[in-house]
Design a protein around this motif. Structure first.
Motif, PDB file in Angstrom:
ATOM      1  N   MET A   1      62.261  28.091  41.816  1.00  0.00           N
ATOM      2  CA  MET A   1      60.724  27.799  41.677  1.00  0.00           C
ATOM      3  C   MET A   1      59.849  29.040  41.099  1.00  0.00           C
ATOM      4  O   MET A   1      60.139  30.223  41.721  1.00  0.00           O
ATOM      5  N   ASN A   2      59.095  28.734  40.477  1.00  0.00           N
ATOM      6  CA  ASN A   2      58.185  29.746  39.790  1.00  0.00           C
ATOM      7  C   ASN A   2      56.770  29.665  40.211  1.00  0.00           C
ATOM      8  O   ASN A   2      55.954  28.919  39.491  1.00  0.00           O
ATOM      9  N   ARG A   3      56.372  30.382  41.273  1.00  0.00           N
ATOM     10  CA  ARG A   3      54.962  29.871  41.903  1.00  0.00           C
ATOM     11  C   ARG A   3      54.450  31.240  42.542  1.00  0.00           C
ATOM     12  O   ARG A   3      55.093  31.891  43.292  1.00  0.00           O
ATOM     13  N   PHE A   4      53.267  31.387  41.949  1.00  0.00           N
ATOM     14  CA  PHE A   4      52.589  32.847  42.735  1.00  0.00           C
ATOM     15  C   PHE A   4      51.014  32.121  43.388  1.00  0.00           C
ATOM     16  O   PHE A   4      50.343  31.441  42.756  1.00  0.00           O
ATOM     17  N   ILE A   5      51.032  32.821  44.606  1.00  0.00           N
ATOM     18  CA  ILE A   5      49.630  32.370  45.092  1.00  0.00           C
ATOM     19  C   ILE A   5      49.355  33.842  45.835  1.00  0.00           C
ATOM     20  O   ILE A   5      50.035  34.605  46.496  1.00  0.00           O
ATOM     21  N   GLY A   6      48.095  34.393  45.512  1.00  0.00           N
ATOM     22  CA  GLY A   6      47.602  35.404  46.013  1.00  0.00           C
ATOM     23  C   GLY A   6      46.051  35.482  46.165  1.00  0.00           C
ATOM     24  O   GLY A   6      45.363  34.826  45.472  1.00  0.00           O
ATOM     25  N   ILE A   7      45.712  36.371  47.170  1.00  0.00           N
ATOM     26  CA  ILE A   7      44.235  36.531  47.266  1.00  0.00           C
ATOM     27  C   ILE A   7      43.974  38.048  47.066  1.00  0.00           C
ATOM     28  O   ILE A   7      44.596  38.897  47.783  1.00  0.00           O
ATOM     29  N   GLY A   8      42.972  38.508  46.177  1.00  0.00           N
ATOM     30  CA  GLY A   8      42.587  39.781  45.831  1.00  0.00           C
ATOM     31  C   GLY A   8      41.431  40.074  45.364  1.00  0.00           C
ATOM     32  O   GLY A   8      40.519  38.873  45.113  1.00  0.00           O
ATOM     33  N   ARG A   9      40.944  41.384  45.088  1.00  0.00           N
ATOM     34  CA  ARG A   9      39.823  41.651  44.609  1.00  0.00           C
ATOM     35  C   ARG A   9      39.747  41.805  43.055  1.00  0.00           C
ATOM     36  O   ARG A   9      40.739  42.612  42.650  1.00  0.00           O
ATOM     37  N   ILE A  10      38.910  41.319  42.312  1.00  0.00           N
ATOM     38  CA  ILE A  10      38.738  41.815  40.978  1.00  0.00           C
ATOM     39  C   ILE A  10      38.304  43.079  40.535  1.00  0.00           C
ATOM     40  O   ILE A  10      37.346  43.672  41.191  1.00  0.00           O
ATOM     41  N   THR A  11      39.172  43.629  39.806  1.00  0.00           N
ATOM     42  CA  THR A  11      39.126  45.180  39.715  1.00  0.00           C
ATOM     43  C   THR A  11      38.368  45.682  38.573  1.00  0.00           C
ATOM     44  O   THR A  11      37.758  46.781  38.366  1.00  0.00           O
ATOM     45  N   LYS A  12      37.760  44.718  37.742  1.00  0.00           N
ATOM     46  CA  LYS A  12      37.013  45.318  36.793  1.00  0.00           C
ATOM     47  C   LYS A  12      35.826  44.071  36.136  1.00  0.00           C
ATOM     48  O   LYS A  12      36.024  43.093  36.524  1.00  0.00           O
ATOM     49  N   GLU A  13      34.961  44.440  35.502  1.00  0.00           N
ATOM     50  CA  GLU A  13      33.941  43.271  35.042  1.00  0.00           C
ATOM     51  C   GLU A  13      34.883  42.562  33.863  1.00  0.00           C
ATOM     52  O   GLU A  13      35.597  42.754  33.333  1.00  0.00           O
ATOM     53  N   LEU A  14      34.619  41.069  34.108  1.00  0.00           N
ATOM     54  CA  LEU A  14      35.380  40.119  33.380  1.00  0.00           C
ATOM     55  C   LEU A  14      34.352  40.019  32.062  1.00  0.00           C
ATOM     56  O   LEU A  14      33.370  39.922  31.837  1.00  0.00           O
ATOM     57  N   GLU A  15      35.478  40.134  31.118  1.00  0.00           N
ATOM     58  CA  GLU A  15      34.927  39.579  29.611  1.00  0.00           C
ATOM     59  C   GLU A  15      35.871  38.366  28.959  1.00  0.00           C
ATOM     60  O   GLU A  15      37.034  38.360  28.744  1.00  0.00           O
ATOM     61  N   LEU A  16      35.045  37.402  28.795  1.00  0.00           N
ATOM     62  CA  LEU A  16      35.618  36.235  28.404  1.00  0.00           C
ATOM     63  C   LEU A  16      35.945  36.158  26.786  1.00  0.00           C
ATOM     64  O   LEU A  16      34.753  36.700  26.144  1.00  0.00           O
ATOM     65  N   LYS A  17      37.004  35.983  26.322  1.00  0.00           N
ATOM     66  CA  LYS A  17      37.279  36.324  25.083  1.00  0.00           C
ATOM     67  C   LYS A  17      37.672  34.858  24.117  1.00  0.00           C
ATOM     68  O   LYS A  17      37.913  33.827  25.167  1.00  0.00           O
ATOM     69  N   ALA A  18      37.805  34.785  22.989  1.00  0.00           N
ATOM     70  CA  ALA A  18      38.442  33.808  22.488  1.00  0.00           C
ATOM     71  C   ALA A  18      39.300  34.186  21.388  1.00  0.00           C
ATOM     72  O   ALA A  18      39.305  35.117  20.654  1.00  0.00           O
ATOM     73  N   THR A  19      40.477  33.305  21.103  1.00  0.00           N
ATOM     74  CA  THR A  19      41.368  33.453  19.904  1.00  0.00           C
ATOM     75  C   THR A  19      40.665  33.203  18.588  1.00  0.00           C
ATOM     76  O   THR A  19      39.563  32.687  18.514  1.00  0.00           O
ATOM     77  N   GLN A  20      41.438  33.329  17.459  1.00  0.00           N
ATOM     78  CA  GLN A  20      40.746  33.079  16.226  1.00  0.00           C
ATOM     79  C   GLN A  20      40.516  31.775  15.996  1.00  0.00           C
ATOM     80  O   GLN A  20      39.620  31.404  15.231  1.00  0.00           O
ATOM     81  N   ASN A  21      41.446  30.957  16.548  1.00  0.00           N
ATOM     82  CA  ASN A  21      40.845  29.484  16.480  1.00  0.00           C
ATOM     83  C   ASN A  21      39.864  28.986  17.603  1.00  0.00           C
ATOM     84  O   ASN A  21      39.612  27.535  17.734  1.00  0.00           O
ATOM     85  N   GLY A  22      39.126  29.925  18.367  1.00  0.00           N
ATOM     86  CA  GLY A  22      38.144  29.503  19.204  1.00  0.00           C
ATOM     87  C   GLY A  22      38.723  29.143  20.563  1.00  0.00           C
ATOM     88  O   GLY A  22      37.639  28.933  21.522  1.00  0.00           O
ATOM     89  N   THR A  23      40.157  29.418  21.031  1.00  0.00           N
ATOM     90  CA  THR A  23      40.204  28.991  22.645  1.00  0.00           C
ATOM     91  C   THR A  23      39.877  30.043  23.447  1.00  0.00           C
ATOM     92  O   THR A  23      40.256  31.342  23.109  1.00  0.00           O
ATOM     93  N   LYS A  24      39.302  29.491  24.285  1.00  0.00           N
ATOM     94  CA  LYS A  24      38.782  30.758  25.222  1.00  0.00           C
ATOM     95  C   LYS A  24      39.976  31.244  26.243  1.00  0.00           C
ATOM     96  O   LYS A  24      40.790  30.460  26.805  1.00  0.00           O
ATOM     97  N   TYR A  25      39.910  32.588  26.523  1.00  0.00           N
ATOM     98  CA  TYR A  25      40.778  33.181  27.509  1.00  0.00           C
ATOM     99  C   TYR A  25      40.270  34.244  28.390  1.00  0.00           C
ATOM    100  O   TYR A  25      39.256  34.758  27.615  1.00  0.00           O
ATOM    101  N   LEU A  26      40.711  34.678  29.295  1.00  0.00           N
ATOM    102  CA  LEU A  26      40.366  35.600  30.051  1.00  0.00           C
ATOM    103  C   LEU A  26      41.498  36.268  30.605  1.00  0.00           C
ATOM    104  O   LEU A  26      42.444  35.962  31.344  1.00  0.00           O
ATOM    105  N   GLN A  27      41.743  37.627  30.264  1.00  0.00           N
ATOM    106  CA  GLN A  27      42.803  38.711  30.956  1.00  0.00           C
ATOM    107  C   GLN A  27      42.176  39.628  31.988  1.00  0.00           C
ATOM    108  O   GLN A  27      40.912  40.208  31.958  1.00  0.00           O
ATOM    109  N   PHE A  28      42.709  39.418  33.136  1.00  0.00           N
ATOM    110  CA  PHE A  28      41.955  40.439  34.173  1.00  0.00           C
ATOM    111  C   PHE A  28      42.977  40.686  35.376  1.00  0.00           C
ATOM    112  O   PHE A  28      44.041  40.381  35.263  1.00  0.00           O
ATOM    113  N   ASP A  29      42.697  41.727  36.139  1.00  0.00           N
ATOM    114  CA  ASP A  29      43.576  42.068  37.237  1.00  0.00           C
ATOM    115  C   ASP A  29      42.763  41.762  38.543  1.00  0.00           C
ATOM    116  O   ASP A  29      41.822  41.773  38.566  1.00  0.00           O
ATOM    117  N   ILE A  30      43.710  41.726  39.724  1.00  0.00           N
ATOM    118  CA  ILE A  30      43.275  41.726  40.830  1.00  0.00           C
ATOM    119  C   ILE A  30      43.926  42.854  41.766  1.00  0.00           C
ATOM    120  O   ILE A  30      45.248  42.971  41.361  1.00  0.00           O
TER     121      ILE A  30
END
Length: 98
Positions: A1-30
């Motif tokens: 089973m591959n499952r992660f559940i966690g509660i934490g605080r976001i470490t930096k301001e979030l920046e929504l990005k998009a791939t070249q074809n327009g798919t939105k994504y968000l990379q962030f840390d907690i």
């Protein structure tokens, strides 16, 4: 089973990005607080890299900011790539789900 559940605080301001074809994504840390040891000393936090796509990414970016507490459910993923010297490298992160 591959499952992660966690509660934490976001470490930096979030920046929504998009791939070249327009798919939105968000990379962030907690930062996950690991409580105190038996002597009452704070344990070092665990930092987790996360990636969210499309609607999940947009929702997180809209409602959360640096320092906000967030509960995450997802699965661990590993990307393999080669660096400039041709050496294999691996990046482990949680793919946000639900």
């Amino acid at each position: 089973m591959n499952r992660f559940i966690g509660i934490g605080r976001i470490t930096k301001e979030l920046e929504l990005k998009a791939t070249q074809n327009g798919t939105k994504y968000l990379q962030f840390d907690i930062a996950i607080n690991n409580g105190k040891d038996k002597d009452g000393n704070e344990r070092e936090a665990t930092f987790v890299n996360l990636v969210a796509w499309e609607n999940r990414a947009e929702t997180i970016a809209k409602y959360f900011k640096k320092g906000h507490r967030i509960a995450i459910e997802g699965s661990l993923k590993v990307d393999k790539y080669q660096n400039e010297q041709g050496e294999n490298r691996y990046k482990t992160y949680v793919l946000v789900q639900g």
